[in-house]
Design a protein around this motif. Structure first.
Motif, PDB file in Angstrom:
ATOM      1  N   GLN A 151     -22.560 -13.841 -35.403  1.00 60.68           N
ATOM      2  CA  GLN A 151     -22.467 -15.014 -36.269  1.00 60.68           C
ATOM      3  C   GLN A 151     -21.015 -15.427 -36.487  1.00 60.68           C
ATOM      4  OE1 GLN A 151     -24.915 -15.635 -39.718  1.00 60.68           O
ATOM      5  NE2 GLN A 151     -26.340 -14.025 -39.128  1.00 60.68           N
ATOM      6  N   ALA A 152     -20.104 -14.479 -36.314  1.00 58.92           N
ATOM      7  CA  ALA A 152     -18.678 -14.788 -36.447  1.00 58.92           C
ATOM      8  C   ALA A 152     -18.066 -15.210 -35.117  1.00 58.92           C
ATOM      9  CB  ALA A 152     -17.932 -13.577 -37.007  1.00 58.92           C
ATOM     10  N   GLY A 153     -18.903 -15.562 -34.155  1.00 58.69           N
ATOM     11  CA  GLY A 153     -18.394 -16.041 -32.869  1.00 58.69           C
ATOM     12  C   GLY A 153     -18.329 -14.987 -31.792  1.00 58.69           C
ATOM     13  N   GLY A 154     -18.750 -13.754 -32.117  1.00 59.31           N
ATOM     14  CA  GLY A 154     -18.716 -12.679 -31.135  1.00 59.31           C
ATOM     15  C   GLY A 154     -17.301 -12.173 -30.900  1.00 59.31           C
ATOM     16  N   PRO A 155     -17.155 -11.118 -30.117  1.00 62.78           N
ATOM     17  CA  PRO A 155     -15.807 -10.619 -29.820  1.00 62.78           C
ATOM     18  C   PRO A 155     -15.072 -11.598 -28.912  1.00 62.78           C
ATOM     19  CG  PRO A 155     -17.429  -9.472 -28.484  1.00 62.78           C
ATOM     20  CD  PRO A 155     -18.207 -10.335 -29.429  1.00 62.78           C
ATOM     21  N   ASN A 156     -13.761 -11.694 -29.082  1.00 57.72           N
ATOM     22  CA  ASN A 156     -13.009 -12.527 -28.149  1.00 57.72           C
ATOM     23  C   ASN A 156     -12.783 -11.749 -26.853  1.00 57.72           C
ATOM     24  OD1 ASN A 156     -10.808 -10.783 -28.547  1.00 57.72           O
ATOM     25  ND2 ASN A 156      -9.873 -12.119 -30.093  1.00 57.72           N
ATOM     26  N   GLN A 157     -11.988 -12.302 -25.952  1.00 62.50           N
ATOM     27  CA  GLN A 157     -11.832 -11.690 -24.628  1.00 62.50           C
ATOM     28  C   GLN A 157     -11.175 -10.315 -24.683  1.00 62.50           C
ATOM     29  OE1 GLN A 157      -9.064 -13.875 -22.162  1.00 62.50           O
ATOM     30  NE2 GLN A 157      -7.957 -14.674 -23.938  1.00 62.50           N
ATOM     31  N   PHE A 158     -10.538  -9.998 -25.815  1.00 58.78           N
ATOM     32  CA  PHE A 158      -9.875  -8.699 -25.941  1.00 58.78           C
ATOM     33  C   PHE A 158     -10.660  -7.726 -26.819  1.00 58.78           C
ATOM     34  CE2 PHE A 158      -6.514 -11.979 -25.564  1.00 58.78           C
ATOM     35  CZ  PHE A 158      -6.025 -11.622 -24.313  1.00 58.78           C
ATOM     36  N   GLY A 159     -11.787  -8.168 -27.371  1.00 58.71           N
ATOM     37  CA  GLY A 159     -12.535  -7.349 -28.319  1.00 58.71           C
ATOM     38  C   GLY A 159     -13.134  -6.096 -27.697  1.00 58.71           C
ATOM     39  N   ASN A 160     -13.010  -4.989 -28.412  1.00 62.63           N
ATOM     40  CA  ASN A 160     -13.536  -3.701 -27.956  1.00 62.63           C
ATOM     41  C   ASN A 160     -14.786  -3.368 -28.767  1.00 62.63           C
ATOM     42  OD1 ASN A 160     -14.057  -1.099 -27.171  1.00 62.63           O
ATOM     43  ND2 ASN A 160     -12.042  -0.281 -27.686  1.00 62.63           N
ATOM     44  N   MET A 161     -15.959  -3.583 -28.185  1.00 62.65           N
ATOM     45  CA  MET A 161     -17.216  -3.344 -28.892  1.00 62.65           C
ATOM     46  C   MET A 161     -17.581  -1.860 -28.934  1.00 62.65           C
ATOM     47  SD  MET A 161     -18.283  -6.266 -30.004  1.00 62.65           S
ATOM     48  CE  MET A 161     -20.066  -6.421 -30.128  1.00 62.65           C
ATOM     49  N   ARG A 162     -16.762  -1.040 -28.328  1.00 62.14           N
ATOM     50  CA  ARG A 162     -17.016   0.401 -28.329  1.00 62.14           C
ATOM     51  C   ARG A 162     -16.562   1.052 -29.628  1.00 62.14           C
ATOM     52  NH1 ARG A 162     -13.817   4.818 -26.829  1.00 62.14           N
ATOM     53  NH2 ARG A 162     -15.001   6.666 -26.189  1.00 62.14           N
TER      54      ARG A 162
END
Length: 208
Positions: A151-162
């Motif tokens: 809802q916040a736009g998802g992770p950007n290209q550098f986001g670490n979802m781990r």
């Protein structure tokens, strides 16, 4: 008798080191770092104890059903009711609001029993780090961490979802937990991690 120069320099050096160690200790004590731990988990979304701005409550008047209505608590924390005007609801429990309404309507209604029911509660969380839209996020329904991130736009290209960090106030202490959202994104069956009101969700940047 004068102290030999080498010994004097050694004393000054020792005193300087003591001052440096003292400064480091004071700086460390003043820093407030969330305690890394396993946050308490529940089978479902948690319920807040007090009402907040954005909550929708239903008022049921047992002696005057024509007065029944739903009210959304405004940004100022208040609701506006016929005959009695504005009252502050945010920061109070449902029982406190019921008692206040009963007292206010006592001179106006024969049967002053008022039932307050929460129809939908707003949850305020704060998004930080490598996310599409950082800042406060208001949710009007039970929401998982992954849903809040999206809802916040998802992770950007550098986001670490781990290594998504969740910071939560537990018994007056800020505690944090690192959550790996990749298994859920890959379609694996995982236990939902619901956000709570006041949570801070931070997505770190990937090393590469």
């Amino acid at each position: 008798m004068l102290t030999p120069e080498p010994r004097s320099r050694l004393s000054v050096l020792r005193q300087s080191l003591r001052l440096v160690f003292l400064a480091v200790a004071l700086l460390s004590a003043s820093c407030q770092t969330p305690v890394s731990t396993q946050l308490p988990q529940e089978a479902g979304p948690s319920k807040r104890v007090t009402l907040a701005s954005g909550d929708v409550i239903k008022l049921i008047f047992s002696g005057a059903p024509e007065q029944n209505q739903s009210q959304k608590i405004g940004a100022d924390g208040k609701i506006n009711l016929p005959q009695v005007g504005e009252i502050t609801a945010a920061g109070k429990t449902v029982a406190q609001v019921q008692a206040e309404l009963t007292a206010l309507y006592k001179p106006l209604l024969r049967n002053t029993d008022v039932l307050v029911v929460v129809e939908s509660g707003a949850i305020h969380v704060y998004m930080a780090g490598a996310v599409g839209k950082a800042g406060p996020l208001v949710l009007d329904r039970p929401t998982t961490i992954l849903q809040a991130v999206m809802q916040a736009g998802g992770p950007n290209q550098f986001g670490n979802m781990r290594r998504v960090q969740v910071i939560r106030l537990v018994n007056g202490v800020e505690r944090s937990q690192v959550v790996d959202l990749r298994p859920t994104l890959r379609g694996q069956a995982t236990r939902p991690f619901y956000v709570r009101d006041g949570d801070v969700i931070s997505i770190p940047q990937s090393a590469f």
